[in-house]
Design a protein around this motif. Structure first.
Motif, PDB file in Angstrom:
ATOM      1  N   TYR A   1       0.841  -1.196   0.000  1.00 54.91           N
ATOM      2  CA  TYR A   1       0.000   0.000   0.000  1.00 54.91           C
ATOM      3  C   TYR A   1       0.878   1.247   0.000  1.00 54.91           C
ATOM      4  CZ  TYR A   1      -3.805   3.127   1.474  1.00 54.91           C
ATOM      5  OH  TYR A   1      -4.732   4.140   1.548  1.00 54.91           O
ATOM      6  N   VAL A   2       0.522   2.219  -0.828  1.00 53.93           N
ATOM      7  CA  VAL A   2       1.306   3.455  -0.913  1.00 53.93           C
ATOM      8  C   VAL A   2       0.770   4.447   0.107  1.00 53.93           C
ATOM      9  CG1 VAL A   2       2.122   5.307  -2.414  1.00 53.93           C
ATOM     10  CG2 VAL A   2       1.774   3.005  -3.341  1.00 53.93           C
ATOM     11  N   GLY A   3      -0.361   5.094  -0.189  1.00 53.00           N
ATOM     12  CA  GLY A   3      -1.029   5.967   0.762  1.00 53.00           C
ATOM     13  C   GLY A   3      -0.286   7.247   1.065  1.00 53.00           C
ATOM     14  N   PRO A   4      -0.901   8.107   1.896  1.00 51.85           N
ATOM     15  CA  PRO A   4      -0.339   9.433   2.177  1.00 51.85           C
ATOM     16  C   PRO A   4       0.849   9.428   3.124  1.00 51.85           C
ATOM     17  CG  PRO A   4      -2.363   9.114   3.418  1.00 51.85           C
ATOM     18  CD  PRO A   4      -2.215   7.914   2.530  1.00 51.85           C
ATOM     19  N   ASP A   5       1.088   8.304   3.830  1.00 49.95           N
ATOM     20  CA  ASP A   5       2.172   8.262   4.813  1.00 49.95           C
ATOM     21  C   ASP A   5       3.388   7.488   4.321  1.00 49.95           C
ATOM     22  OD1 ASP A   5       0.520   9.638   6.667  1.00 49.95           O
ATOM     23  OD2 ASP A   5      -0.451   7.737   7.197  1.00 49.95           O
ATOM     24  N   VAL A   6       3.455   7.237   3.004  1.00 49.49           N
ATOM     25  CA  VAL A   6       4.519   6.387   2.479  1.00 49.49           C
ATOM     26  C   VAL A   6       5.906   6.977   2.723  1.00 49.49           C
ATOM     27  CG1 VAL A   6       4.408   7.411   0.156  1.00 49.49           C
ATOM     28  CG2 VAL A   6       5.250   5.064   0.454  1.00 49.49           C
ATOM     29  N   VAL A   7       6.042   8.308   2.695  1.00 51.26           N
ATOM     30  CA  VAL A   7       7.359   8.932   2.867  1.00 51.26           C
ATOM     31  C   VAL A   7       7.894   8.684   4.273  1.00 51.26           C
ATOM     32  CG1 VAL A   7       8.638  11.105   2.886  1.00 51.26           C
ATOM     33  CG2 VAL A   7       6.932  10.676   1.104  1.00 51.26           C
ATOM     34  N   SER A   8       7.047   8.928   5.279  1.00 51.35           N
ATOM     35  CA  SER A   8       7.499   8.732   6.665  1.00 51.35           C
ATOM     36  C   SER A   8       7.687   7.253   6.986  1.00 51.35           C
ATOM     37  CB  SER A   8       6.493   9.361   7.636  1.00 51.35           C
ATOM     38  OG  SER A   8       5.202   8.790   7.465  1.00 51.35           O
ATOM     39  N   GLN A   9       6.798   6.405   6.473  1.00 51.71           N
ATOM     40  CA  GLN A   9       6.902   4.981   6.759  1.00 51.71           C
ATOM     41  C   GLN A   9       8.150   4.365   6.152  1.00 51.71           C
ATOM     42  OE1 GLN A   9       3.199   3.380   5.311  1.00 51.71           O
ATOM     43  NE2 GLN A   9       2.017   4.053   7.095  1.00 51.71           N
ATOM     44  N   LYS A  10       8.533   4.821   4.968  1.00 48.86           N
ATOM     45  CA  LYS A  10       9.699   4.277   4.274  1.00 48.86           C
ATOM     46  C   LYS A  10      11.000   5.004   4.627  1.00 48.86           C
ATOM     47  CE  LYS A  10       7.830   1.062   1.622  1.00 48.86           C
ATOM     48  NZ  LYS A  10       8.269  -0.356   1.640  1.00 48.86           N
ATOM     49  N   GLY A  11      10.881   6.119   5.325  1.00 48.58           N
ATOM     50  CA  GLY A  11      12.090   6.872   5.670  1.00 48.58           C
ATOM     51  C   GLY A  11      12.746   7.529   4.469  1.00 48.58           C
ATOM     52  N   TRP A  12      11.938   7.994   3.519  1.00 45.80           N
ATOM     53  CA  TRP A  12      12.463   8.601   2.297  1.00 45.80           C
ATOM     54  C   TRP A  12      12.705  10.103   2.437  1.00 45.80           C
ATOM     55  CZ3 TRP A  12       8.248   6.026  -1.259  1.00 45.80           C
ATOM     56  CH2 TRP A  12       8.570   4.671  -1.435  1.00 45.80           C
ATOM     57  N   GLY A  13      12.180  10.702   3.505  1.00 46.30           N
ATOM     58  CA  GLY A  13      12.214  12.146   3.628  1.00 46.30           C
ATOM     59  C   GLY A  13      13.596  12.702   3.947  1.00 46.30           C
ATOM     60  N   ASP A  14      13.756  13.981   3.671  1.00 42.35           N
ATOM     61  CA  ASP A  14      14.969  14.720   3.999  1.00 42.35           C
ATOM     62  C   ASP A  14      14.539  15.928   4.819  1.00 42.35           C
ATOM     63  OD1 ASP A  14      17.256  16.224   4.159  1.00 42.35           O
ATOM     64  OD2 ASP A  14      17.750  16.114   2.026  1.00 42.35           O
ATOM     65  N   GLU A  15      14.714  15.835   6.125  1.00 43.53           N
ATOM     66  CA  GLU A  15      14.227  16.887   7.023  1.00 43.53           C
ATOM     67  C   GLU A  15      14.910  18.220   6.779  1.00 43.53           C
ATOM     68  OE1 GLU A  15      14.584  15.541  11.007  1.00 43.53           O
ATOM     69  OE2 GLU A  15      13.155  13.866  10.763  1.00 43.53           O
ATOM     70  N   GLY A  16      16.096  18.178   6.242  1.00 44.06           N
ATOM     71  CA  GLY A  16      16.811  19.426   5.987  1.00 44.06           C
ATOM     72  C   GLY A  16      16.368  20.137   4.722  1.00 44.06           C
ATOM     73  N   LYS A  17      15.554  19.477   3.913  1.00 42.00           N
ATOM     74  CA  LYS A  17      15.107  20.070   2.643  1.00 42.00           C
ATOM     75  C   LYS A  17      13.711  20.652   2.844  1.00 42.00           C
ATOM     76  CE  LYS A  17      15.864  17.801  -1.202  1.00 42.00           C
ATOM     77  NZ  LYS A  17      15.697  16.789  -2.291  1.00 42.00           N
ATOM     78  N   LYS A  18      13.654  21.965   3.036  1.00 42.98           N
ATOM     79  CA  LYS A  18      12.378  22.645   3.224  1.00 42.98           C
ATOM     80  C   LYS A  18      11.902  23.185   1.877  1.00 42.98           C
ATOM     81  CE  LYS A  18      12.679  21.988   7.662  1.00 42.98           C
ATOM     82  NZ  LYS A  18      11.815  20.994   8.337  1.00 42.98           N
ATOM     83  N   THR A  19      10.687  22.804   1.497  1.00 41.22           N
ATOM     84  CA  THR A  19      10.169  23.257   0.213  1.00 41.22           C
ATOM     85  C   THR A  19       8.663  23.359   0.278  1.00 41.22           C
ATOM     86  OG1 THR A  19      10.075  22.793  -2.161  1.00 41.22           O
ATOM     87  CG2 THR A  19      10.034  20.900  -0.690  1.00 41.22           C
ATOM     88  N   ILE A  20       8.116  24.300  -0.474  1.00 36.10           N
ATOM     89  CA  ILE A  20       6.662  24.473  -0.511  1.00 36.10           C
ATOM     90  C   ILE A  20       6.143  24.392  -1.944  1.00 36.10           C
ATOM     91  CG2 ILE A  20       6.566  25.854   1.598  1.00 36.10           C
ATOM     92  CD1 ILE A  20       6.401  28.351  -0.155  1.00 36.10           C
ATOM     93  N   GLY A  21       7.033  24.168  -2.912  1.00 32.59           N
ATOM     94  CA  GLY A  21       6.613  24.155  -4.310  1.00 32.59           C
ATOM     95  C   GLY A  21       7.104  22.928  -5.048  1.00 32.59           C
ATOM     96  N   LEU A  22       6.528  22.722  -6.220  1.00 30.78           N
ATOM     97  CA  LEU A  22       6.883  21.568  -7.026  1.00 30.78           C
ATOM     98  C   LEU A  22       8.183  21.780  -7.788  1.00 30.78           C
ATOM     99  CD1 LEU A  22       3.355  20.700  -8.488  1.00 30.78           C
ATOM    100  CD2 LEU A  22       4.509  19.677  -6.521  1.00 30.78           C
TER     101      LEU A  22
END
Length: 556
Positions: free
Chosen positions: A327-348
Motif C-alpha cells: 500500500y502506498v497511501g499518504p504516509d509512504v514517505v514517513s513509513q519508508k524513511g524517504w524524507g529529507d528533514e533538511g530540505k524545506k520546500t513548498i513548491g513543485l
C-alpha cells in the motif's frame, strides 16, 4: 574482437566452409546471414560509438556473433537430428538475445520514430529465424505437416525478409529523415510510418500464408509485395540523393528485389489460376539466390558506406529508485524513511529559468501560474472529475484504492488538499526531489503521491514525475510549452516527427516500458484566478478530464 574483425573472420570462415563442403544454396545463404549480414546490420543499428544502453548491447552482440555462428554452421555440416538441433540451439539463443534487446527498446520508445521501430521489429523477428533453424536441423518435416523445403525456406524467410529487409528499411528511414533536415524541409515521416507498418506486418502473415497455401497465400503475399515495391521504388527515386557508391548499391539492391518480387508475383498468379507461369523450382532458385546474394549484400553494403545515424542516440533518462512494498497511501514517505528533514520546500519546482529553451520561454508565462508551482502548498485546489466512461472509473478504482495511488474519485467535484515533502536525493537517485501528497479533503482518501524532479536531455529540460507503485514506479516525463497567451502546457506528447523523452513509462526491476498513455496539463490565469485542465488519453482516446480551480490561500 572488434565488429570489423568479427565480420572479417566470419567471412573467411564461411568462405572456407563453402569451398570445402560445396553446400546447397539454402545452406550457403544461411551461413552468409550468420557470419556477415547479421553482425553488419546490428553494427549499423547500434552506430559506431553508441551511448544508449540499447546501442551498447546491440554493439556487443555485433562484436560477439562469430562465436555463436560457428555452431549453426556445424549443424548444417551434419545430418539433421538431435545433435544438429542442439548445435542450432546456440544460434537460437543468440537470436533470442537480439530479439530481447530489440523488444526492450521497442516497448521503451514505442513507435514515435518509425525508422527505429522497424529496426527493433526486425531484431525481434530474428528469433523466429533461430527457432526455425532448430526445427529444420531437427528434421521437423518428419513430424510436422510441412515439407523439408517449407521448413528450410521458413528459416531463410525469418533471416532475410523478416530481418534484413526491415533493417534495410529502417536504415533508409534514418537517411530519409536526416536528408529532409539537411535540405531544410520540416521532416515528416507519416508516409514512411505507413510503409514500415506494412513491412513489419508482412513476414508473420507471409509465413502463415505459406503454411496454409492457396488461396490465402496469394492474397497475403500480394499485400506484402505491394509494400516491398513501394519501398524499392522510393529507394530508387532517392538513389541520386543518397549519392556515390551507397546510392548505386541501394538502387541495384532495390532493382534486384523488384525483379524477384515480380517472379514471385507471377508464380502466385499461376498458382491462383492453376497455370504454371513460372516453374516452382525456377522461382525458388531465383527468388532465394537473388535476395540473399544480391539484394541483401548490396543493400547492406549501401548502408555500410552511407552510415545513416539515428536522430539521436538516446541515453536513459533518470528514473526514481523508490518503490512501495504494498500500500502506498499518504504516509509512504514517513513509513519508508524517504524524507529529507533538511530540505524545506513548498513548491513543485525550485525555479523556472532552467526550463527555458529555444521554443519555450518561462518569461512569457503568467507570474501567477509560475507562483503556483513555486509555492504550491499556499494554494487550494478544487477538482471537477469527468470520466468519459463510467466503467473506466469503476475498473480504475478497483485497483487504485487498494494501492493508495492514483486513486481518482468518480465523476463529480472534489476538494483536494495535500502537502509537499523534501525527499532524500540519494535514496531517490534523481536531483532536487520533492513529494506532493494529495488526498480528498472531505473523505480523507489518498489520491496520489507524486515525486517531482527534472532532467535535461539534448537542451530540453523536462519535469520528471515518479509515482511509486508496489514493486515498481510510474514515470511521467512532461515537456513545458507556451500557449498562445501567458498560460503553460505540460505535456507527455512528443512533438510531431521529433524524438524526445516525453511519455508515461512504467519500470519494473530494470525494465522500463512506455505505456500507451498520454497526459496534458494546461494551466492559465483568468480574471486573477488559476484554472487548469488535465486530460488523459489511452491509445489516443480521451478517457479522463479533470478541471481544476486553483485559489491562493489568503490566510497564508
Amino acid at each position: 574482437m572488434s565488429v570489423k574483425q568479427n565480420i572479417l573472420f566470419g567471412f573467411v570462415t564461411g568462405t572456407l566452409w563453402a569451398i570445402l563442403t560445396g553446400p546447397p544454396v539454402i545452406d550457403l545463404a544461411l551461413v552468409l546471414a550468420f557470419f556477415v549480414l547479421v553482425p553488419c546490420l546490428l553494427w549499423l543499428a547500434a552506430t559506431e560509438k553508441p551511448q544508449s544502453l540499447f546501442g551498447k548491447r546491440t554493439h556487443m552482440l555485433a562484436r560477439s556473433s562469430y562465436w555463436f555462428a560457428l555452431f549453426p554452421m556445424a549443424a548444417l555440416s551434419i545430418d539433421s537430428g538431435l545433435w544438429a538441433a542442439l548445435l542450432a540451439c546456440v544460434w537460437a539463443f543468440f537470436t533470442l538475445l537480439v530479439a530481447v534487446n530489440g523488444g526492450l527498446h521497442f516497448i521503451r520508445r514505442g513507435t514515435g520514430a518509425p525508422e527505429e521501430a522497424i529496426i527493433d521489429v526486425g531484431q525481434m523477428f530474428l528469433f523466429a529465424g533461430g527457432v526455425w533453424m532448430v526445427l529444420a536441423r531437427a528434421g521437423a518435416a518428419d513430424w510436422m505437416p510441412y515439407s523439408t523445403m517449407t521448413v528450410d525456406l521458413t528459416a531463410i524467410h525469418y533471416h532475410y525478409s523478416a530481418f534484413v529487409l526491415p533493417l534495410f528499411a529502417g536504415l533508409f528511414g534514418r537517411w530519409y529523415y536526416s536528408h529532409q533536415a539537411r535540405i531544410g524541409v520540416p521532416p515528416s515521416m507519416k508516409r514512411y510510418a505507413v510503409l514500415v507498418a506494412g513491412l513489419g506486418a508482412g513476414p508473420p502473415f507471409v509465413a502463415l500464408g505459406i503454411a496454409q497455401g492457396p488461396p490465402l497465400e496469394f492474397f497475403i503475399v500480394t499485400f506484402y509485395v505491394a509494400f516491398i515495391v513501394w519501398l524499392c521504388v522510393w529507394v530508387l527515386m532517392s538513389a541520386f540523393k543518397i549519392g556515390g557508391s551507397a546510392g548505386a548499391c541501394a538502387a541495384l539492391a532495390s532493382a534486384s528485389l523488384l525483379f524477384t518480387m515480380g517472379y514471385t508475383t507471377f508464380h502466385g498468379i499461376g498458382l491462383q489460376f492453376g497455370v504454371q507461369i513460372v516453374p516452382q523450382g525456377e522461382m525458388l532458385r531465383w527468388h532465394g539466390a537473388v535476395n540473399a546474394f544480391v539484394f541483401s549484400v548490396l543493400g547492406t553494403s549501401a548502408w555500410m558506406v552511407a552510415r545513416p545515424k539515428p536522430r539521436y542516440d538516446e541515453a536513459a533518462f533518470p528514473v526514481s529508485r523508490l518503490r512501495a512494498g504494498g500500500y502506498v497511501g499518504p504516509d509512504v514517505v514517513s513509513q519508508k524513511g524517504w524524507g529529507d528533514e533538511g530540505k524545506k520546500t513548498i513548491g513543485l519546482v525550485s525555479g523556472w529559468s532552467h526550463f527555458d529553451r529555444d521554443d519555450f520561454s518561462s518569461s512569457k508565462v503568467s507570474d501567477l501560474v509560475k507562483d503556483f508551482y513555486l509555492r504550491t502548498t499556499e494554494y487550494d485546489l478544487k477538482g471537477d472529475v469527468n470520466w468519459r466512461w463510467n466503467c473506466f472509473s469503476k475498473l480504475s478504482r478497483m485497483c487504485t484504492t487498494r494501492m493508495g495511488q492514483i486513486s481518482l474519485p468518480h465523476s463529480g467535484k472534489a476538494d483536494m488538499d495535500g502537502s509537499i515533502v523534501g525527499i532524500d536525493d540519494r535514496k531517490d537517485g534523481r536531483e532536487s526531489v520533492r513529494a506532493w501528497i494529495r488526498y480528498n479533503r472531505d473523505s480523507g482518501e489518498p489520491i496520489f503521491a507524486a515525486f517531482y524532479s527534472s532532467h535535461s536531455t539534448r537542451g530540453v529540460t523536462y519535469m520528471n514525475i515518479g509515482l511509486p507503485f508496489p514493486k515498481g514506479v510510474m514515470t511521467g516525463v512532461l515537456r513545458p510549452d507556451n500557449d498562445d497567451s501567458d498560460g503553460l502546457y505540460l505535456t507527455s506528447r512528443k512533438k510531431t516527427d521529433q524524438l524526445g523523452d516525453e511519455g508515461i513509462y512504467f519500470t519494473l526491476g530494470q525494465i522500463t516500458v512506455k505505456l500507451p498513455l498520454n497526459e496534458v496539463f494546461h494551466v492559465a490565469e483568468k480574471d486573477g484566478l488559476l484554472q487548469a485542465d488535465h486530460t488523459m488519453t489511452l491509445f489516443g482516446f480521451r478517457f479522463l478530464t479533470i478541471h481544476y480551480e486553483i485559489r491562493y490561500r489568503k490566510d497564508k
